[in-house]
Design a protein around this motif. Structure first.
Motif, short mmCIF file in Angstrom:
data_model
loop_
_atom_site.label_atom_id
_atom_site.label_comp_id
_atom_site.label_asym_id
_atom_site.label_seq_id
_atom_site.Cartn_x
_atom_site.Cartn_y
_atom_site.Cartn_z
N GLY A 129 5.19 11.73 -17.08
CA GLY A 129 4.35 11.08 -18.07
C GLY A 129 3.15 10.37 -17.49
O GLY A 129 2.58 9.50 -18.11
N GLY A 130 2.78 10.74 -16.28
CA GLY A 130 1.61 10.10 -15.69
C GLY A 130 1.89 9.66 -14.27
O GLY A 130 2.97 9.87 -13.73
N TYR A 131 0.92 9.04 -13.66
CA TYR A 131 1.05 8.62 -12.27
C TYR A 131 0.96 7.12 -12.15
O TYR A 131 0.22 6.61 -11.31
CB TYR A 131 -0.04 9.27 -11.43
N GLU A 132 1.71 6.38 -12.95
CA GLU A 132 1.68 4.94 -12.77
C GLU A 132 2.18 4.63 -11.38
O GLU A 132 3.32 4.98 -11.02
CB GLU A 132 2.54 4.21 -13.81
N GLN A 133 1.35 4.01 -10.60
CA GLN A 133 1.67 3.80 -9.19
C GLN A 133 2.06 2.35 -8.95
O GLN A 133 1.44 1.43 -9.50
CB GLN A 133 0.48 4.19 -8.31
N TYR A 134 3.07 2.18 -8.13
CA TYR A 134 3.54 0.86 -7.73
C TYR A 134 3.23 0.69 -6.25
O TYR A 134 3.65 1.52 -5.43
CB TYR A 134 5.05 0.74 -7.99
N PHE A 135 2.51 -0.37 -5.95
CA PHE A 135 2.01 -0.56 -4.60
C PHE A 135 2.89 -1.51 -3.79
O PHE A 135 3.41 -2.50 -4.32
CB PHE A 135 0.59 -1.11 -4.63
N GLY A 136 2.98 -1.22 -2.52
CA GLY A 136 3.60 -2.14 -1.59
C GLY A 136 2.62 -3.23 -1.20
O GLY A 136 1.44 -3.19 -1.59
N PRO A 137 3.07 -4.19 -0.41
CA PRO A 137 2.21 -5.31 -0.03
C PRO A 137 1.18 -4.96 1.02
O PRO A 137 0.25 -5.73 1.26
CB PRO A 137 3.20 -6.34 0.52
N GLY A 138 1.33 -3.79 1.62
CA GLY A 138 0.36 -3.37 2.62
C GLY A 138 0.72 -3.80 4.03
O GLY A 138 1.50 -4.72 4.25
N THR A 139 0.16 -3.07 4.97
CA THR A 139 0.23 -3.43 6.39
C THR A 139 -1.19 -3.69 6.87
O THR A 139 -2.05 -2.80 6.75
CB THR A 139 0.84 -2.30 7.23
N ARG A 140 -1.40 -4.89 7.38
CA ARG A 140 -2.73 -5.21 7.90
C ARG A 140 -2.76 -4.81 9.38
O ARG A 140 -2.06 -5.39 10.20
CB ARG A 140 -3.04 -6.69 7.75
N LEU A 141 -3.55 -3.80 9.67
CA LEU A 141 -3.69 -3.32 11.05
C LEU A 141 -4.97 -3.88 11.65
O LEU A 141 -6.05 -3.74 11.06
CB LEU A 141 -3.73 -1.79 11.07
N THR A 142 -4.81 -4.50 12.79
CA THR A 142 -5.97 -5.01 13.52
C THR A 142 -6.00 -4.34 14.89
O THR A 142 -5.02 -4.42 15.64
CB THR A 142 -5.89 -6.53 13.70
N VAL A 143 -7.10 -3.67 15.17
CA VAL A 143 -7.26 -3.00 16.46
C VAL A 143 -8.30 -3.78 17.27
O VAL A 143 -9.45 -3.90 16.86
CB VAL A 143 -7.71 -1.54 16.28
N LEU A 144 -7.83 -4.30 18.39
CA LEU A 144 -8.72 -5.15 19.19
C LEU A 144 -9.60 -4.33 20.13
O LEU A 144 -9.27 -3.20 20.49
CB LEU A 144 -7.87 -6.14 20.00
#
Lengths: 109, 114
Positions: free
Chosen positions: B99-114
């Motif tokens: 019935g559609g693509y209702e998407q549920y998102f995770g909190p994310g991963t913050r990637l920092t490349v030094l």
């Protein structure tokens, strides 16, 4: 490319008042979602609409695919409604959502 | 229902190192999506799995990025030889696809490349 123009970018409300957020689309979208980002940064699903309107408590959303817009109405705003609200839409037959730039809502006493 | 789970929440790597990001979709969801979010570009679609099979990876950078979904309970996004421009928040989402693509998102991963 597909664009979602969300307005306003920031909104200040006093408790008990209301307002509306709007997303305009540059192309026909199949469905729209509205989210609120919580204090931990997670996106909380508010609404998913393929057409028409939906209401949940003090929130109401409308989506008009033909006129290429969606709105999110907040009434009787409460302090806990503060946060950033996003709309996201996907093209007809598609699944790649395109996000608006967000509306930062601040509700004050 | 714990929602979409992403680990780690934050990751710091040195330039040239490898980074692996994990996503556990909502149980029963057949579709998994990966996105990258930066201030400049906003949210960019990377790739999409349906029933563990890769369906669309058109948003994935052709080099250094790869995604897998070895089973229905997790997906990984691997970035080899990370570069500072890879720094972003990587979001995973899942959907029932009915019935559609209702998407549920995770909190994310913050990637920092030094």
């Amino acid at each position: 490319g597909d664009q979602v123009e969300q307005s306003p970018s920031a909104l200040s409300l006093h408790e008990g008042t209301g307002s509306a957020l709007r997303c305009n689309f540059t192309t026909t979208m199949r469905a729209v979602q509205w989210f609120r980002k919580n204090s931990r940064g997670s996106l909380i699903n508010l609404f998913y609409l393929a057409s028409g309107t939906k209401e949940n408590g003090r929130l109401k959303s409308a989506f008009d695919s033909k006129e290429r817009y969606s709105t999110l109405h907040i009434r009787d705003a409460q302090l806990e409604d503060s946060g950033t609200y996003f709309c996201a839409a996907d093209r007809t037959g598609g699944y790649k959502v395109v996000f608006g730039s967000g509306t930062r809502l601040l509700v004050s006493p | 229902n714990a929602g979409v789970i992403q680990t780690p929440r934050h990751k710091v790597t040195g330039k040239g190192q490898e980074a692996t990001l994990w996503c556990e979709p909502i149980s029963g969801h057949s579709a998994v999506f990966w996105y990258r979010q930066t201030i400049v570009q906003g949210l960019e679609f990377l790739t999409y799995f349906r029933n563990q099979a890769p369906i669309d990876d058109s948003g994935m950078p052709k080099e250094r990025f790869s995604a897998q979904m070895p089973n229905q309970s997790h997906s990984t996004l691997k970035i080899q030889s990370t570069q500072p421009q890879d720094s972003a928040v990587y979001l995973c989402a899942s959907s029932l696809e009915t019935g559609g693509y209702e998407q549920y998102f995770g909190p994310g991963t913050r990637l920092t490349v030094l």
